[in-house]
Design a protein around this motif. Sequence first.
Motif, PDB file in Angstrom:
ATOM      1  N   LEU A 123       2.378 -14.959 -49.040  1.00 21.05           N
ATOM      2  CA  LEU A 123       3.370 -14.143 -48.338  1.00 21.05           C
ATOM      3  C   LEU A 123       4.233 -13.401 -49.352  1.00 21.05           C
ATOM      4  O   LEU A 123       4.663 -13.972 -50.347  1.00 21.05           O
ATOM      5  CB  LEU A 123       4.244 -15.025 -47.447  1.00 21.05           C
ATOM      6  CG  LEU A 123       3.510 -15.772 -46.343  1.00 21.05           C
ATOM      7  CD1 LEU A 123       4.467 -16.689 -45.585  1.00 21.05           C
ATOM      8  CD2 LEU A 123       2.834 -14.815 -45.385  1.00 21.05           C
ATOM      9  N   LEU A 124       4.478 -12.134 -49.072  1.00 22.35           N
ATOM     10  CA  LEU A 124       5.251 -11.275 -49.971  1.00 22.35           C
ATOM     11  C   LEU A 124       6.350 -10.597 -49.166  1.00 22.35           C
ATOM     12  O   LEU A 124       6.096 -10.036 -48.095  1.00 22.35           O
ATOM     13  CB  LEU A 124       4.316 -10.228 -50.595  1.00 22.35           C
ATOM     14  CG  LEU A 124       4.904  -9.204 -51.544  1.00 22.35           C
ATOM     15  CD1 LEU A 124       5.475  -9.875 -52.792  1.00 22.35           C
ATOM     16  CD2 LEU A 124       3.839  -8.190 -51.949  1.00 22.35           C
ATOM     17  N   TYR A 157      12.349 -14.471 -46.285  1.00 20.42           N
ATOM     18  CA  TYR A 157      11.062 -14.404 -45.602  1.00 20.42           C
ATOM     19  C   TYR A 157      11.291 -14.452 -44.092  1.00 20.42           C
ATOM     20  O   TYR A 157      11.640 -15.494 -43.550  1.00 20.42           O
ATOM     21  CB  TYR A 157      10.175 -15.580 -46.015  1.00 20.42           C
ATOM     22  CG  TYR A 157       9.603 -15.444 -47.404  1.00 20.42           C
ATOM     23  CD1 TYR A 157       8.418 -14.760 -47.627  1.00 20.42           C
ATOM     24  CD2 TYR A 157      10.248 -16.009 -48.504  1.00 20.42           C
ATOM     25  CE1 TYR A 157       7.879 -14.632 -48.906  1.00 20.42           C
ATOM     26  CE2 TYR A 157       9.720 -15.888 -49.785  1.00 20.42           C
ATOM     27  CZ  TYR A 157       8.533 -15.202 -49.973  1.00 20.42           C
ATOM     28  OH  TYR A 157       8.011 -15.075 -51.228  1.00 20.42           O
ATOM     29  N   THR A 158      11.151 -13.307 -43.453  1.00 19.50           N
ATOM     30  CA  THR A 158      11.200 -13.222 -41.999  1.00 19.50           C
ATOM     31  C   THR A 158       9.922 -12.526 -41.551  1.00 19.50           C
ATOM     32  O   THR A 158       9.222 -11.920 -42.370  1.00 19.50           O
ATOM     33  CB  THR A 158      12.410 -12.395 -41.515  1.00 19.50           C
ATOM     34  OG1 THR A 158      12.273 -11.055 -42.006  1.00 19.50           O
ATOM     35  CG2 THR A 158      13.726 -12.998 -41.984  1.00 19.50           C
ATOM     36  N   GLU A 159       9.639 -12.594 -40.279  1.00 17.25           N
ATOM     37  CA  GLU A 159       8.422 -11.950 -39.769  1.00 17.25           C
ATOM     38  C   GLU A 159       8.418 -10.452 -40.071  1.00 17.25           C
ATOM     39  O   GLU A 159       7.399  -9.887 -40.462  1.00 17.25           O
ATOM     40  CB  GLU A 159       8.306 -12.197 -38.265  1.00 17.25           C
ATOM     41  CG  GLU A 159       6.971 -11.764 -37.694  1.00 17.25           C
ATOM     42  CD  GLU A 159       6.807 -12.128 -36.229  1.00 17.25           C
ATOM     43  OE1 GLU A 159       5.974 -11.487 -35.577  1.00 17.25           O
ATOM     44  OE2 GLU A 159       7.503 -13.043 -35.748  1.00 17.25           O
ATOM     45  N   GLU A 160       9.567  -9.806 -39.928  1.00 20.26           N
ATOM     46  CA  GLU A 160       9.667  -8.362 -40.141  1.00 20.26           C
ATOM     47  C   GLU A 160       9.624  -7.993 -41.623  1.00 20.26           C
ATOM     48  O   GLU A 160       9.289  -6.864 -41.975  1.00 20.26           O
ATOM     49  CB  GLU A 160      10.973  -7.806 -39.550  1.00 20.26           C
ATOM     50  CG  GLU A 160      11.174  -8.053 -38.085  1.00 20.26           C
ATOM     51  CD  GLU A 160      11.647  -9.476 -37.777  1.00 20.26           C
ATOM     52  OE1 GLU A 160      12.354 -10.099 -38.599  1.00 20.26           O
ATOM     53  OE2 GLU A 160      11.290  -9.978 -36.692  1.00 20.26           O
ATOM     54  N   ASN A 161       9.993  -8.913 -42.485  1.00 21.76           N
ATOM     55  CA  ASN A 161      10.130  -8.611 -43.918  1.00 21.76           C
ATOM     56  C   ASN A 161       8.989  -9.198 -44.755  1.00 21.76           C
ATOM     57  O   ASN A 161       9.093  -9.265 -45.965  1.00 21.76           O
ATOM     58  CB  ASN A 161      11.477  -9.144 -44.435  1.00 21.76           C
ATOM     59  CG  ASN A 161      11.819  -8.595 -45.811  1.00 21.76           C
ATOM     60  OD1 ASN A 161      11.654  -7.415 -46.075  1.00 21.76           O
ATOM     61  ND2 ASN A 161      12.274  -9.458 -46.687  1.00 21.76           N
ATOM     62  N   THR A 162       7.911  -9.617 -44.114  1.00 21.57           N
ATOM     63  CA  THR A 162       6.853 -10.311 -44.841  1.00 21.57           C
ATOM     64  C   THR A 162       5.484  -9.715 -44.547  1.00 21.57           C
ATOM     65  O   THR A 162       5.195  -9.371 -43.401  1.00 21.57           O
ATOM     66  CB  THR A 162       6.847 -11.805 -44.450  1.00 21.57           C
ATOM     67  OG1 THR A 162       8.156 -12.342 -44.660  1.00 21.57           O
ATOM     68  CG2 THR A 162       5.858 -12.590 -45.276  1.00 21.57           C
ATOM     69  N   ILE A 163       4.680  -9.594 -45.605  1.00 21.15           N
ATOM     70  CA  ILE A 163       3.277  -9.215 -45.436  1.00 21.15           C
ATOM     71  C   ILE A 163       2.421 -10.222 -46.182  1.00 21.15           C
ATOM     72  O   ILE A 163       2.908 -10.957 -47.040  1.00 21.15           O
ATOM     73  CB  ILE A 163       2.978  -7.779 -45.938  1.00 21.15           C
ATOM     74  CG1 ILE A 163       3.265  -7.634 -47.427  1.00 21.15           C
ATOM     75  CG2 ILE A 163       3.712  -6.746 -45.123  1.00 21.15           C
ATOM     76  CD1 ILE A 163       2.744  -6.351 -48.029  1.00 21.15           C
ATOM     77  N   PHE A 164       1.157 -10.225 -45.868  1.00 17.79           N
ATOM     78  CA  PHE A 164       0.186 -11.093 -46.510  1.00 17.79           C
ATOM     79  C   PHE A 164      -0.420 -10.318 -47.671  1.00 17.79           C
ATOM     80  O   PHE A 164      -0.815  -9.161 -47.511  1.00 17.79           O
ATOM     81  CB  PHE A 164      -0.878 -11.464 -45.470  1.00 17.79           C
ATOM     82  CG  PHE A 164      -1.527 -12.780 -45.694  1.00 17.79           C
ATOM     83  CD1 PHE A 164      -0.783 -13.942 -45.795  1.00 17.79           C
ATOM     84  CD2 PHE A 164      -2.903 -12.883 -45.782  1.00 17.79           C
ATOM     85  CE1 PHE A 164      -1.385 -15.174 -45.980  1.00 17.79           C
ATOM     86  CE2 PHE A 164      -3.520 -14.105 -45.967  1.00 17.79           C
ATOM     87  CZ  PHE A 164      -2.766 -15.245 -46.059  1.00 17.79           C
ATOM     88  N   ALA A 165      -0.481 -10.925 -48.858  1.00 21.69           N
ATOM     89  CA  ALA A 165      -1.002 -10.238 -50.042  1.00 21.69           C
ATOM     90  C   ALA A 165      -1.761 -11.228 -50.920  1.00 21.69           C
ATOM     91  O   ALA A 165      -1.489 -12.427 -50.879  1.00 21.69           O
ATOM     92  CB  ALA A 165       0.162  -9.636 -50.840  1.00 21.69           C
ATOM     93  N   PRO A 166      -2.688 -10.730 -51.741  1.00 17.70           N
ATOM     94  CA  PRO A 166      -3.358 -11.627 -52.692  1.00 17.70           C
ATOM     95  C   PRO A 166      -2.344 -12.189 -53.693  1.00 17.70           C
ATOM     96  O   PRO A 166      -1.347 -11.538 -54.027  1.00 17.70           O
ATOM     97  CB  PRO A 166      -4.361 -10.725 -53.408  1.00 17.70           C
ATOM     98  CG  PRO A 166      -4.482  -9.506 -52.571  1.00 17.70           C
ATOM     99  CD  PRO A 166      -3.204  -9.373 -51.807  1.00 17.70           C
ATOM    100  N   ARG A 167      -2.589 -13.369 -54.167  1.00 21.32           N
ATOM    101  CA  ARG A 167      -1.666 -14.064 -55.070  1.00 21.32           C
ATOM    102  C   ARG A 167      -1.331 -13.234 -56.311  1.00 21.32           C
ATOM    103  O   ARG A 167      -0.184 -13.200 -56.748  1.00 21.32           O
ATOM    104  CB  ARG A 167      -2.283 -15.399 -55.475  1.00 21.32           C
ATOM    105  CG  ARG A 167      -1.346 -16.303 -56.222  1.00 21.32           C
ATOM    106  CD  ARG A 167      -1.973 -17.668 -56.384  1.00 21.32           C
ATOM    107  NE  ARG A 167      -0.978 -18.605 -56.846  1.00 21.32           N
ATOM    108  CZ  ARG A 167      -1.261 -19.646 -57.600  1.00 21.32           C
ATOM    109  NH1 ARG A 167      -2.495 -19.898 -57.955  1.00 21.32           N
ATOM    110  NH2 ARG A 167      -0.307 -20.465 -57.991  1.00 21.32           N
TER     111      ARG A 167
END
Length: 196
Positions: free
Chosen positions: A120-121, A129-139
């Motif tokens: 999570l980034l 880290y909130t739903e609106e402020n987070t994306i999934f990214a490679p490590r």
Amino acid sequence: MDTTSESEELVSGEVVSVAHALSLPAESYGNDPDIEMAWAIRAMQHAEVYYKLISSVDPQFLKLTKVDDQIYSEFRGNFEKLRVDVLDPEELKSESAKEKWRPFCLKFEGIVEDYNYGTLLRLDCSQGYTEENTIFAPRIQFFAIEIARNREGYNKAVSISVQDKEGEKGADNEEEESEKGADSGGEKEEGVNREK
């Protein structure tokens, strides 16, 4: 006694099977909801630990990997104008962005453990880290951006914000204690005065 050891073996077996499942390449799965949930839980735990870390110390001095210098150098060499304080998801997820990120990420295969593991980034580094402020990214993408945020001073806002909140709580507690002390001190005085 047999029931306890059987349940321990069952739990142990489940943990081993989940760990094994998480270690297999993503291509070996479809969209298995159980596996996706296990990945999401692990990613959230990583995010929580990282946020606590940057909240408690000056992030500028953090070392996230053994190769932070190399990651930062390669990152800024390839993405010198990328804003890291507030990320635009298009600069990470669009087809043209993926074409640019892919060679960068692959450079760290075998260098950074689990370099392509989902993480999570935060989009806006001044927030949590909130739903609106987070994306999934490679490590490795997470490491590159967070190392840049740390070295360039953007994550300092998080530690300052948390310290300010803790300072306010401490000041509130001190006020309450001094008020209690004044009240109890006054009562003692009255008690002392009555005895005279």
